[in-house]
Design a protein around this motif. Structure first.
Motif, short mmCIF file in Angstrom:
data_model
loop_
_atom_site.label_atom_id
_atom_site.label_comp_id
_atom_site.label_asym_id
_atom_site.label_seq_id
_atom_site.Cartn_x
_atom_site.Cartn_y
_atom_site.Cartn_z
N GLY B 224 27.37 28.61 41.09
CA GLY B 224 26.79 27.59 39.70
C GLY B 224 26.58 26.21 40.36
O GLY B 224 26.17 25.71 39.09
N HIS B 225 25.73 25.41 41.64
CA HIS B 225 25.92 24.68 42.03
C HIS B 225 24.33 24.08 41.59
O HIS B 225 24.07 23.54 40.90
CB HIS B 225 26.07 24.16 43.46
N PHE B 226 23.82 25.60 41.41
CA PHE B 226 22.11 25.90 41.49
C PHE B 226 22.18 26.77 39.77
O PHE B 226 20.88 26.98 39.87
CB PHE B 226 21.53 26.37 42.31
N PHE B 236 13.66 26.94 38.65
CA PHE B 236 13.40 25.99 40.12
C PHE B 236 12.39 26.96 40.31
O PHE B 236 11.44 26.24 41.80
CB PHE B 236 14.61 25.47 41.45
N LYS B 237 12.17 28.56 40.56
CA LYS B 237 11.11 29.22 41.25
C LYS B 237 9.81 29.25 40.35
O LYS B 237 10.20 29.28 39.10
CB LYS B 237 12.35 30.95 41.40
N ASP B 247 12.42 17.38 42.79
CA ASP B 247 13.59 15.96 42.96
C ASP B 247 14.61 16.20 42.46
O ASP B 247 15.44 16.26 43.49
CB ASP B 247 13.00 14.66 42.25
N VAL B 248 14.71 17.65 41.62
CA VAL B 248 16.17 18.11 40.62
C VAL B 248 16.77 18.55 41.90
O VAL B 248 18.03 18.32 42.41
CB VAL B 248 16.44 18.04 39.60
N PHE B 249 15.94 19.38 42.47
CA PHE B 249 16.46 20.70 43.92
C PHE B 249 16.92 19.80 44.65
O PHE B 249 17.86 19.91 45.22
CB PHE B 249 15.26 20.96 43.29
N GLN B 254 21.43 17.87 47.97
CA GLN B 254 22.35 16.97 48.90
C GLN B 254 23.45 16.70 48.45
O GLN B 254 23.58 16.21 49.86
CB GLN B 254 20.64 16.18 48.74
N LYS B 255 23.80 17.74 47.49
CA LYS B 255 25.49 17.20 46.89
C LYS B 255 26.24 18.66 47.85
O LYS B 255 27.14 18.12 48.19
CB LYS B 255 25.03 17.79 45.53
#
Lengths: 267, 528
Positions: B224-226, B236-237, B247-249, B254-255
Motif C-alpha cells: 500500500g505504500h505505493f 507513476f508508470k 519527485d513524489v516517487f 525514501q520513506k
C-alpha cells in the motif's frame, strides 16, 4: 563495567584472583558456575558420582587488548549477552529480600516494617522507554517514600533480628501494601501526558488505511491482509507495562523512619 | 488517548510464599547492584541509539549509525537497506537488530541469506554486534526463541515452509532481497507468507531498470505504500522503465529505503600508496625470457607466446608448466635454460620489501605454479606463509584467513576466490605479477583498501624491465588513475561490463601483441 563485575562477583561470593584496568579474573562459586557457565553435563556427572565439582576460573576483559583470547577468557560489555545473563542472574537472586537494620544499641530498640519495591515501568509503542521507581510503603502508617534506595544506602543490615531489637507487626499486609503502591503509580500514569501514544496511534491508523487500499479490490487475499494488519498493530500499539524488578521487606529503626519524614518536611 | 496499563503480577503471586518461608537468604549488595545496574541500562528515551555505548569496542561508521537511527525512529523497523556494496549493510542490519534486542522489543528473529553467506552473517553478527545466532542446518527448529540464520533456499522447501509460516517472528531480515522482485516466484510467495513484526530487506541493487520490480519489493515490505498495482500504474508508470511524477516517487521511496553511496561519503581518510618496482632480470632469467621469442613460429598463435612470456615474467615454473605440454627439441633447449635459473629476482625483491617493512603481507599471483614456488621460498627463508585458492571449501577458506590473522606473515593468493575476502587487518600488498585487466587489480587492492581499514595501505607492483609486463604496465597500469578516479564508479563500470568485455577481447582475440596494444590504446582513449 569493571565496577559492576567487581561488585557482582563479590556479592556472589566468588573469589577475585586478579584484577587490573583491563580484566578481572574470578574463581566462580559453584552456584554461579552452575547458573552461567552452561555445562549441565559436567554438573550432572559430578552430582551422580556424589562428588564435589570444581568451578571454573574465568577472565573477563572490558577492553580489547589486541591479543587473541585464550580458553576461559572473554570480552564483556553492556551490549554482550554475557552481561545480560549476569544482570538477569543478579535480579533473580535478589527477587525478594528480608533484612533488619542493625543499630549498635544496648537498650531495646523497635524496628518498623517497610515494603520496598523496585517497579519497572515500560512505555511501548513504535519505540520503547523504561524507568525504574524505587518505592517503599510504611506498613503501619501507609506513607509512601520515593527514591528509597538512595535514602537507605548507608544503613547496616542483618539477616535476622539483632539482639535487643524487636519488630512491630504491620497493620497493612504486604500484599495490600503492594496494591496501594500499584494504585498510586497507576494514578500518576493516568495523569501523564501521553502524546507519544497518540502519535503512535495516528501512525498506526495511517498505515492501516494504506494497507486497506492495497487490498481493497482483492478479496481472496484476506489472510494476507489480516496478517499484515496485525503486524502493523503490533508495531504501533501503545501500552504501558508495569512489573516488579525486585523487592522485599525491610525493618528500620524509628529514628531512621523519622529522618525520612524530616527530610520530606524540609522539601 | 490513554494507553492501557498491563500489570505483570508474577512477583505478587510469589509474595505470600516468600513471606511465610522462614529463612530467606537476603543478599543486600546484590539487590542494590541489580537495581542500580538495571536503571543504568534501560532505555530512558524513545529516541537515540543505545548500541554504540553498549558495544564500545566496535567502531561503527557514522552513516551506519545514522541509518540505524532512521530505521528505528522514522521507518519503525520496516525498511530496505540499499547501501552500495562495501558500505556495511550487514553491520547496519545487525546494529538495528541489536538495538531492538537491547530495548526488549525483539527476540525471535529469522535471517534469510544465500547459502554461501550464512556463515559470514553469523560471524559478523558475533564479532561486530555480539549477537550469537543459531545457524539452521540439517534439522532446523524454527521455533527457537532467538536469532537464527538460514539459507532462503533451504527455508522455502515445502517441508519447512509451513512451520516457518506458522511461527511468529519479531524480526525478519532478508539479504540479497533483489531476488524478491518477481511476485510469481517461490521466493516471493514464501516471504509474503511470513508472519513478522519488523522486517529489513537488504540489497545493493534495488533498481534494476524496472519500475515494477521496485514496486513489488516495496509492496512486500509495506503493502500500500505505493498504492495498489492499479493506482501505481496510473500514477507513476510511464512505459516499462521510466517514472511519472519523479519527485513524489522518490519521496515515497525514501520513506522506506536507505541508500548510501560511496560518492556521498566523506573522502576516505585512508591513503593508498602505490609503488611500481621495475626489476632488472638476472642474466639467466633474461636468456630464458629471450629464448621464448624463438618460439614465435612454433606456437599456435601469437597470444600463446604472449601468455608464455607473461608466465615467464612470473616464475620459470609457471612458464614450464605450459612448455611441458609442447614437444620438440626447441622446448627442451628452453627447459634447459630454465634450469639455469637459480634465483627468482622478483621473489628476492618481495622478501626484501618484507624485511624492510616487517608486517603482514598479501602476495597476489595469477599462477598456481608460482604460488607453490613462493610458499616454498618463504618457508626456506623462515616466513610462515599460507596459500589461498578459490577452489578451497568454505571452511578451509575461513581457516586460511584465520591463520593469516594469527601466526602467518604472508598470504599468497591467486585471483579466483579472493572476491569477498575481508583482509582489512593487513595493509601491505605485493602484486607479484600483473593481471591484464585493471579492474582485477582494483579488486585485489580492494581486499585491504576497504571500509574498516584504519591505516594507509601500501601496494607494490613488480615488473621485469623490458618485458611484455613492462609494456603492459606502461599501457594499462600507469593509466590506472584513469580508473582510480572512477573508484566510486567502479561498480557502474563493472556492471556495464563493456570495458571488461573489451579488454577480454583485446587480450584473447588479438593476432599479435601489436594489435593488442592498439586495441587497449583505443579503449583508454575512449575512457578519457
Amino acid at each position: 563495567m569493571m565496577t559492576f563485575l567487581k561488585q557482582f562477583f563479590t556479592a556472589c561470593n566468588c573469589h577475585i584472583t586478579h584484577q587490573n584496568d583491563e580484566s578481572i579474573t574470578v574463581e566462580l562459586s559453584e552456584q554461579v558456575d552452575r547458573a552461567i557457565m552452561n555445562r549441565p553435563f559436567y554438573w550432572h556427572y559430578k552430582d551422580q558420582l556424589n562428588e564435589k565439582g570444581t568451578p571454573m576460573t574465568v577472565s573477563f576483559y572490558v577492553k580489547d587488548t589486541g591479543q587473541p583470547l585464550r580458553a576461559h577468557e572473554e570480552y564483556i560489555s553492556f551490549g554482550s549477552p554475557r552481561f545480560h545473563q549476569l544482570l538477569h542472574y543478579a535480579g533473580q537472586q535478589s527477587l525478594f529480600i528480608r533484612l533488619y537494620e542493625e543499630c549498635s544499641s544496648v537498650k531495646p530498640l523497635q524496628l518498623e516494617p517497610w515494603l520496598f519495591v523496585h517497579f519497572l515501568i515500560s512505555y511501548e509503542a513504535n519505540g520503547k522507554k523504561e524507568r525504574i521507581e524505587s518505592l517503599a510503603l510504611h506498613l503501619i502508617s501507609g506513607k509512601i517514600q520515593r527514591d528509597f534506595l538512595t535514602k537507605i544506602s548507608d544503613v547496616p543490615f542483618a539477616q535476622t533480628i539483632p539482639s535487643f531489637h524487636y519488630v512491630l507487626s504491620p497493620f497493612i499486609t504486604p500484599i495490600s501494601g503492594l496494591k496501594r503502591i500499584q494504585k498510586m503509580i497507576m494514578n500518576e500514569l493516568n495523569q501523564e501526558n501521553h502524546e507519544w501514544a497518540k502519535e503512535a496511534k495516528n501512525k498506526q491508523e495511517k498505515e492501516i488505511s494504506l494497507l486497506r487500499s492495497f487490498y481493497k479490490n482483492n478479496s481472496d487475499n484476506s489472510d494476507e491482509y489480516t496478517r499484515e494488519k496485525e503486524a502493523i498493530i503490533r508495531r504501533f500499539e501503545p501500552v504501558i507495562r508495569l512489573s516488579v524488578w525486585n523487592g522485599g521487606l525491610l525493618y528500620l529503626s524509628a529514628g531512621r523512619c523519622q529522618s525520612f519524614t524530616d527530610a520530606q518536611s524540609v522539601l | 488517548m490513554k494507553p492501557p496499563i498491563l500489570i505483570d503480577d508474577s512477583w505478587e503471586k510469589q509474595l505470600p510464599a516468600w513471606l511465610h518461608s522462614a529463612p530467606i537468604v537476603s543478599n543486600w549488595p546484590l539487590f542494590t547492584l541489580a537495581a542500580k545496574t538495571k536503571k543504568l541500562v534501560i532505555p530512558t528515551d524513545f529516541h537515540g541509539l543505545l548500541t554504540p555505548d553498549f558495544l564500545p569496542s566496535i567502531q561503527f561508521m557514522p552513516h551506519q549509525i545514522e541509518a540505524a537511527r532512521t530505521v528505528m525512529e522514522e521507518m519503525n523497523g520496516t525498511a530496505i537497506l540499499a547501501d552500495e556494496v562495501g558500505l556495511g549493510k550487514t553491520i547496519e542490519a545487525g546494529l538495528i537488530l541489536k538495538e531492538y534486542m537491547l530495548r526488549g522489543l525483539v527476540s525471535r528473529t529469522l535471517i534469510l541469506t544465500p547459502a554461501s553467506l550464512v556463515n559470514q552473517w553469523a560471524k559478523e553478527l558475533r564479532d561486530k554486534c555480539k549477537i550469537y545466532a543459531l545457524v539452521q542446518k540439517k534439522k532446523p527448529n524454527w521455533s527457537w526463541n532467538g536469532v537464527q540464520i538460514a539459507s532462503i533456499d533451504s527455508a522455502k522447501q515445502p517441508k519447512y515452509a509451513d512451520s516457518i509460516a506458522n511461527t511468529m517472528f519479531d524480526m525478519v531480515i532478508i539479504d540479497e532481497a533483489h531476488r524478491l522482485k518477481n511476485p510469481a516466484t517461490l521466493n516471493y510467495q514464501f516471504v509474503r507468507r511470513l508472519t513478522k513484526t519488523y522486517c529489513l530487506l537488504l540489497t545493493a541493487t534495488p533498481v534494476q531498470n524496472n519500475v515494477d520490480e521496485l514496486f513489488h519489493l516495496v509492496s512486500l515490505l509495506k503493502p500500500g505504500h505505493f498504492g495498489n498495482n492499479e493506482s501505481f500504474n496510473n500514477r507513476f508508470k510511464r512505459g516499462k522503465r521510466s517514472i511519472h511524477d519523479q519527485d513524489v516517487f522518490k519521496e515515497l521511496l525514501q520513506k522506506v529505503m536507505i541508500r548510501n553511496k560511496r560518492d556521498d561519503m566523506d573522502q576516505q581518510p585512508v591513503k593508498r600508496c602505490v609503488e611500481t618496482i621495475r626489476i632488472t632480470p638476472s642474466k639467466e632469467e633474461k636468456a630464458f625470457y629471450d629464448s621464448l621469442a624463438h618460439l614465435k613460429e612454433d606456437v599456435p598463435n601469437a597470444m600463446t607466446l604472449l601468455t608464455l612470456q607473461r608466465e615467464a615474467c612470473s616464475s620459470k615454473y609457471a612458464a614450464l608448466s605450459t612448455i611441458q605440454k609442447l614437444n620438440g627439441q626447441k622446448y627442451k633447449k628452453i627447459a634447459l635454460l630454465a634450469e639455469q635459473i637459480n634465483i627468482n629476482s622478483k621473489a628476492e625483491k618481495t622478501l626484501a620489501i618484507m624485511r624492510k617493512h616487517p608486517e603482514k603481507t598479501i602476495v597476489f599471483t595469477q599462477y598456481r605454479a608460482t604460488q607453490r614456488y613462493l610458499e616454498h621460498y618463504f618457508k626456506e627463508n623462515g616466513l610462515l606463509a599460507v596459500s589461498f585458492q578459490g577452489n578451497f571449501k568454505k571452511g578451509k577458506k575461513d581457516w586460511m584467513v584465520e591463520l593469516f590473522k594469527g601466526p602467518a606473515q604472508v598470504f599468497i593468493a591467486t585471483e579466483s576466490g579472493s572476491e569477498g575476502l575481508n583482509l582489512q587487518f593487513c595493509r601491505q600488498l605485493i602484486n607479484f605479477d600483473l593481471p591484464w585487466n585493471p579492474m582485477k587489480l582494483e579488486q585485489r587492492i580492494g581486499r585491504i583498501h576497504r571500509l574498516g581499514q584504519a591505516q594507509d595501505v601500501h601496494i607494490y607492483h613488480l615488473a621485469y624491465e623490458q618485458t611484455v609486463e613492462d609494456r603492459m604496465l606502461t599501457l594499462l597500469h600507469e593509466k590506472i588513475h584513469l580508473f582510480q578516479s572512477a573508484i566510486g564508479k567502479l561498480d557502474d563500470i563493472l556492471e556495464e561490463n563493456w570495458v571488461e568485455e573489451h579488454l577480454h577481447d583485446a587480450f584473447h582475440h588479438s593476432k599479435s601483441i601489436r594489435e593488442w596494444e592498439i586495441k587497449v590504446h583505443n579503449l583508454t582513449a575512449a575512457l578519457e
